[in-house]
Design a protein around this motif. Structure first.
Motif, mmCIF file in Angstrom:
data_model
loop_
_atom_site.group_PDB
_atom_site.id
_atom_site.type_symbol
_atom_site.label_atom_id
_atom_site.label_comp_id
_atom_site.label_asym_id
_atom_site.label_seq_id
_atom_site.Cartn_x
_atom_site.Cartn_y
_atom_site.Cartn_z
ATOM 1 N N LEU A 246 0.815 -1.215 0.000
ATOM 2 C CA LEU A 246 0.000 0.000 0.000
ATOM 3 C C LEU A 246 0.849 1.267 0.000
ATOM 4 O O LEU A 246 0.469 2.280 -0.598
ATOM 5 C CB LEU A 246 -0.930 -0.006 1.219
ATOM 6 C CG LEU A 246 -2.012 -1.088 1.221
ATOM 7 C CD1 LEU A 246 -2.751 -1.098 2.553
ATOM 8 C CD2 LEU A 246 -2.992 -0.889 0.069
ATOM 9 N N VAL A 250 1.197 1.117 -4.259
ATOM 10 C CA VAL A 250 -0.018 1.904 -4.497
ATOM 11 C C VAL A 250 0.221 3.384 -4.207
ATOM 12 O O VAL A 250 -0.381 4.253 -4.835
ATOM 13 C CB VAL A 250 -1.186 1.356 -3.641
ATOM 14 C CG1 VAL A 250 -2.476 2.113 -3.928
ATOM 15 C CG2 VAL A 250 -1.381 -0.139 -3.895
ATOM 16 N N GLY A 251 1.109 3.698 -3.241
ATOM 17 C CA GLY A 251 1.446 5.084 -2.941
ATOM 18 C C GLY A 251 0.441 5.807 -2.072
ATOM 19 O O GLY A 251 0.107 6.964 -2.337
ATOM 20 N N LEU A 252 -0.043 5.146 -1.030
ATOM 21 C CA LEU A 252 -1.051 5.755 -0.163
ATOM 22 C C LEU A 252 -0.407 6.402 1.056
ATOM 23 O O LEU A 252 0.687 6.031 1.472
ATOM 24 C CB LEU A 252 -2.056 4.688 0.303
ATOM 25 C CG LEU A 252 -2.816 3.952 -0.801
ATOM 26 C CD1 LEU A 252 -3.784 2.957 -0.187
ATOM 27 C CD2 LEU A 252 -3.563 4.929 -1.714
ATOM 28 N N GLN A 306 -5.408 0.098 -6.630
ATOM 29 C CA GLN A 306 -4.655 1.240 -7.148
ATOM 30 C C GLN A 306 -4.991 2.467 -6.293
ATOM 31 O O GLN A 306 -5.880 2.413 -5.439
ATOM 32 C CB GLN A 306 -4.993 1.501 -8.614
ATOM 33 C CG GLN A 306 -4.661 0.353 -9.546
ATOM 34 C CD GLN A 306 -3.162 0.163 -9.769
ATOM 35 O OE1 GLN A 306 -2.358 0.998 -9.336
ATOM 36 N NE2 GLN A 306 -2.780 -0.925 -10.443
ATOM 37 N N SER A 307 -4.331 3.568 -6.554
ATOM 38 C CA SER A 307 -4.519 4.773 -5.729
ATOM 39 C C SER A 307 -5.763 5.561 -6.093
ATOM 40 O O SER A 307 -6.080 6.555 -5.435
ATOM 41 C CB SER A 307 -3.291 5.684 -5.848
ATOM 42 O OG SER A 307 -3.057 6.041 -7.200
ATOM 43 N N ASP A 308 -6.493 5.157 -7.144
ATOM 44 C CA ASP A 308 -7.722 5.846 -7.526
ATOM 45 C C ASP A 308 -8.910 5.155 -6.842
ATOM 46 O O ASP A 308 -8.780 4.627 -5.741
ATOM 47 C CB ASP A 308 -7.873 5.879 -9.045
ATOM 48 C CG ASP A 308 -7.703 4.491 -9.673
ATOM 49 O OD1 ASP A 308 -7.874 3.481 -8.947
ATOM 50 O OD2 ASP A 308 -7.402 4.418 -10.871
ATOM 51 N N VAL A 311 -8.862 1.795 -4.897
ATOM 52 C CA VAL A 311 -8.371 1.595 -3.535
ATOM 53 C C VAL A 311 -9.406 0.839 -2.697
ATOM 54 O O VAL A 311 -9.064 0.153 -1.729
ATOM 55 C CB VAL A 311 -8.025 2.954 -2.890
ATOM 56 C CG1 VAL A 311 -9.295 3.723 -2.536
ATOM 57 C CG2 VAL A 311 -7.168 2.771 -1.651
#
Length: 412
Positions: A246, A250-252, A306-308, A311
């Motif tokens: 994550l 994913v870059g959260l 994904q981060s959009d 998520v």
């Protein structure tokens, strides 16, 4: 018609004891490492070892604990183990106040508190049949699962809030008091604590073997064990990779990661609330079978996170699989409590606990190896494909043909 288990005053006392025990145990999962970091400025390896020591006892003593619990009064075992946890955890804030707290002392407390928890868990699952009638077992296990899942969901958040408000050492005082409250509620139960079965005591290794042999010879227990090991290997791998996935893949942000990691608790609570109803409507065996198979495809959503808007895939998977695990646990525990002879129940429960806890670190290791060579997202695809087919061993058991577990003997 069977009356609701909540009308049993002794079960209510037992259930309330679980609130103190389970919530305290989940708060301590956060509070112990924070004491090490904030008070002792522990290094990352020391913090990791401290966390590991809280569950190491399940691997080392899980099987012997089953033999010993079968030789003792179950409620007394729970009371002694809760009292031990109270005394152990209370030493940390006291030592911090006196300025003598050390990381070595914290290692010892974490391990010994884990030992107490092993005995408590085995005795807990073995005790319920002596407190409620057989038709009430599924309902009782569902109510206990609500407490377990709710505590798992709320414990870390409550622990973090308490640490922020009163400090990490004082938070352990609250945790210790939860164990003490559990002792008091267990002590108030009016139903006599049944003595262990009389007869000559087997040597320890022979006693362990008797429990394992019973699991192997019972076709449904054997396949429950096989399916659960596959499930826990995959879950262990996912848990080990989730934060890395994550954060890096994913870059959260950390706050959103925390919310996603907690989301599975809602599935466990929902399963506990619905377990008794589903058991009555469709049968405990059918409920267990459907809980394993129906949510399985949701596992494939997790690697697509994904981060959009995608998520949400992580949360959906976590809720679905936690719902599956909680309902399956209720069904499996009810089956063991219904069919296993009382003098073997502790050993059979301990055998399952050892298999389950032993599978999780194996899965974490496997997930790490796959991620190292093929990448984190690919590792999650492999693990989640394994989770989808984890029900396959149950196809070779009587479970798909049953409505209730009392049909098992005729179908085996």
């Amino acid at each position: 018609m069977t009356t609701g288990v909540l009308r049993n005053p002794d079960f209510l006392r037992f259930l309330t004891s679980h609130v103190g025990n389970e919530l305290g145990a989940n708060i301590s999962r956060v509070a112990l490492p924070l004491v090490a970091v904030v008070t002792l400025h522990a290094q990352p390896a020391q913090v990791a070892l401290l966390s590991a020591l809280q569950t190491t006892a399940f691997l080392l003593l899980g099987l012997p604990a089953g033999v010993w619990v079968d030789r003792m009064r179950r409620r007394r075992v729970m009371m002694v183990s809760d009292l031990a946890r109270f005394l152990l955890l209370a030493t940390i804030p006291l030592a911090a106040q006196l300025g003598v707290l050390s990381i070595g002392m914290m290692f010892a407390v974490a391990f010994l508190a884990g030992v107490a928890q092993v005995f408590n868990d085995v005795a807990d699952q073995t005790y319920l049949p002596s407190l409620v009638s057989t038709p009430q077992l599924s309902d009782g296990n569902s109510k206990l699962e609500v407490v377990r899942s709710g505590s798992f969901l709320a414990g870390p958040g409550v622990g973090g809030l308490l640490v922020q408000l009163i400090g990490a050492p004082r938070t352990l005082v609250a945790t210790a008091l939860g164990s003490l409250a559990s002792v008091l509620f267990l002590g108030s139960i009016k139903t006599p604590d049944k003595p262990p079965a009389s007869g000559e005591r087997e040597p320890l290794l022979r006693g362990i073997g008797a429990g394992l042999r019973y699991v192997w010879r019972d076709g449904l227990l054997r396949m429950f064990a096989a399916s659960s090991v596959v499930t826990n290997v995959t879950v262990g791998g996912v848990l080990g990779l989730s934060v890395l996935f994550l954060a890096d893949e994913v870059g959260l942000a950390p706050g959103l990661i925390g919310m996603l990691l907690m989301s599975g608790g809602f599935g466990g609570v929902a399963a506990g609330l619905l377990g008794a109803l589903l058991s009555r409507r469709i049968g405990t065996a059918r409920m267990t079978w459907l809980s394993v198979t129906v949510p399985a495809p949701f596992a494939l959503l997790l690697p697509m996170t994904q981060s959009d808007w995608r998520v949400a895939f992580f949360a959906v998977t976590s809720i679905a699989l936690s719902w599956s695990a909680a309902l399956s646990t209720v069904g499996q525990i009810t089956y063991r409590q219904t069919t296993v002879p009382e003098h073997l129940l502790g050993r059979v429960n301990a055998s399952f606990r050892s298999l389950m806890w032993g599978s999780v670190p194996l899965g974490a290791l496997l997930g790490g190896i796959i991620a190292q060579h093929l990448g984190v997202r690919t590792a999650l695809w492999v693990l989640m494909c394994g989770r989808v087919v984890s029900f396959v061993p149950l196809l070779f058991s009587p479970l798909p043909r049953l409505r209730d577990f009392d049909q098992t003997q005729a179908s085996s």
